[in-house]
Design an enzyme around this catalytic site. Structure first.
Site, PDB file in Angstrom:
ATOM      1  N   LYS A  54       0.965  -1.216   0.581  1.00 26.15           N
ATOM      2  CA  LYS A  54      -0.280   0.091  -0.238  1.00 26.15           C
ATOM      3  C   LYS A  54       0.659   1.429  -0.357  1.00 26.15           C
ATOM      4  O   LYS A  54       0.751   2.134  -0.958  1.00 26.15           O
ATOM      5  CB  LYS A  54      -0.695  -0.255   1.191  1.00 26.15           C
ATOM      6  CG  LYS A  54      -2.510  -1.100   1.136  1.00 26.15           C
ATOM      7  CD  LYS A  54      -2.948  -1.104   2.333  1.00 26.15           C
ATOM      8  CE  LYS A  54      -4.471  -2.207   2.161  1.00 26.15           C
ATOM      9  NZ  LYS A  54      -4.540  -2.968   3.308  1.00 26.15           N
ATOM     10  N   GLN A  98      -4.702  -1.350   9.598  1.00 21.87           N
ATOM     11  CA  GLN A  98      -4.975  -2.655   9.083  1.00 21.87           C
ATOM     12  C   GLN A  98      -5.268  -3.840  10.005  1.00 21.87           C
ATOM     13  O   GLN A  98      -5.095  -3.189  10.887  1.00 21.87           O
ATOM     14  CB  GLN A  98      -3.814  -2.898   8.426  1.00 21.87           C
ATOM     15  CG  GLN A  98      -2.885  -3.983   7.901  1.00 21.87           C
ATOM     16  CD  GLN A  98      -3.334  -4.529   6.882  1.00 21.87           C
ATOM     17  OE1 GLN A  98      -3.475  -3.287   5.995  1.00 21.87           O
ATOM     18  NE2 GLN A  98      -4.528  -6.102   6.039  1.00 21.87           N
ATOM     19  N   ASP A 121     -11.118   2.630   3.860  1.00 24.10           N
ATOM     20  CA  ASP A 121     -12.121   1.258   3.808  1.00 24.10           C
ATOM     21  C   ASP A 121     -12.865   1.400   3.398  1.00 24.10           C
ATOM     22  O   ASP A 121     -13.993   0.040   3.575  1.00 24.10           O
ATOM     23  CB  ASP A 121     -10.939   0.329   4.818  1.00 24.10           C
ATOM     24  CG  ASP A 121     -10.335  -0.338   4.945  1.00 24.10           C
ATOM     25  OD1 ASP A 121      -9.870  -0.317   3.819  1.00 24.10           O
ATOM     26  OD2 ASP A 121      -9.605  -0.550   5.525  1.00 24.10           O
TER      27      ASP A 121
END
Ligand code: NAD
Length: 297
Positions: A54, A98, A121
């Protein structure tokens, strides 16, 4: 019939190119650099690989990447304090924590402490509610990537029968909402669905997000249907070593389907590309600027 292979790797490269163009325009015209903060707690090897990828791709499209690697013993209070600082930081437009988090941390509490406008997200309860009510939201990256590929392949999805196999909060449910938003007739199938083969055989679009290697055989697929395989499963090869497979039997389904995404090289690469797209979108919204076309739901 031999299915058209939907090349997610090439599609993701195209999306990253579009993102890079927007980033460059934001810099030139507004002096803005979109920034993505990624928070990793602990040393889970798979999570470390995701976070590295990422960060690398964020920098490659010209955005700022802020990595926060915290010790596995980090307290909830310290993690929440970091998120507060990132929420308040004008250089950070997207925040991603994460998952999975270590057991002593409450994932729902942590995710819901992110400013919804920076929740790239799309997991914050506000964004879940906005998506469910058809309002502008941040959309979870994997389902957004699937939707982009479906729109690109079909143009309009209106009136199509879509079956999503899997009802998780991160893939199955938001995928179903997005397909509904594009006027599909949507069925969500899951581990308790009666006559799963019969349900899948009705589908013009099948999205498999189960996490069971090759569980959907070709004879469940309606001839000409489009198959989107979200699954990423590692299996042993007969000759030794391992390989990645999806949730569908690729060869069997490709012989019947009209179009299919491979694993690897299908949905997977689209997920990070959509994370970058969401970060640019968040930056534009935060600054009252027009959103990039084609990079949102
Ligand atoms: P999950 O375990 O949270 O959910 C799986 C779902 O499948 C559940 O809702 C369950 O009801 C359903 N299910 C289980 N067994 C079933 C059966 N026999 N028949 C029908 N339904 C069944 O998984 P998830 O997080 O949604 O992920 C699903 C898969 O997608 C995994 O392989 C995961 O690795 C992969 N994934 C890929 C990406 C990507 O970027 N490509 C992103 C997220 C997840």
């Amino acid at each position: 019939m031999t299915a058209i292979v939907i090349d997610g790797k090439a599609f993701a490269a195209k999306v990253r190119g579009q993102v890079a163009e927007h980033v460059s325009r934001l810099k030139d015209e507004h002096g803005l650099v979109p920034g993505l903060a990624v928070v990793l707690v602990g040393e889970d090897p798979a999570s470390q690989v995701y976070v590295r990828n990422k960060g690398k791709q964020t920098v490659e499209v010209g955005m700022a990447s802020f990595e926060h690697k915290l010790d596995v013993t980090t307290s909830e209070a310290d993690l929440l304090a970091l998120i507060d600082r990132l929420n308040a930081d004008p250089n950070v437009h997207g925040i991603l924590v994460q998952l999975p988090l270590p057991d002593h941390l409450d994932s729902d509490l942590v995710i819901n402490s992110i400013d919804p406008a920076k929740d790239v997200d799309g997991f914050h309860i506000s964004n879940v509610g906005l998506l469910g009510t058809g309002q502008r939201s941040m959309v979870p990256c994997t389902p957004l990537g699937c939707l982009m590929m479906l729109r690109d392949h079909h143009g309009s999805l209106s009136g199509m029968n879509a079956v999503v196999i899997g009802r998780s909060n991160i893939v199955g449910k938001p995928m179903a909402q997005l397909l509904l938003g594009d006027s599909c007739t949507v069925t969500i199938a899951h581990s308790r669905t009666a006559d799963l083969p019969g349900v899948v055989r009705q589908a013009d679009i099948v999205v498999a997000a189960v996490g069971r290697p090759q569980m959907v055989p070709g004879d469940w697929i309606k001839p000409g249907a489009t198959v989107i395989d979200v699954g990423i499963n590692r299996i042993e090869k007969p000759e030794g070593g391992t390989r990645l497979v999806g949730d569908v039997d690729y060869a069997g389904c490709a012989a019947v389907a009209g179009a299919i995404t491979p694993v690897p090289g299908g949905v997977g690469p689209m997920t990070i590309a959509c994370l970058l797209a969401n970060t640019v979108t968040a930056c534009c919204r935060a600054n009252g600027l027009a959103e990039p076309q084609g990079l949102t739901a």
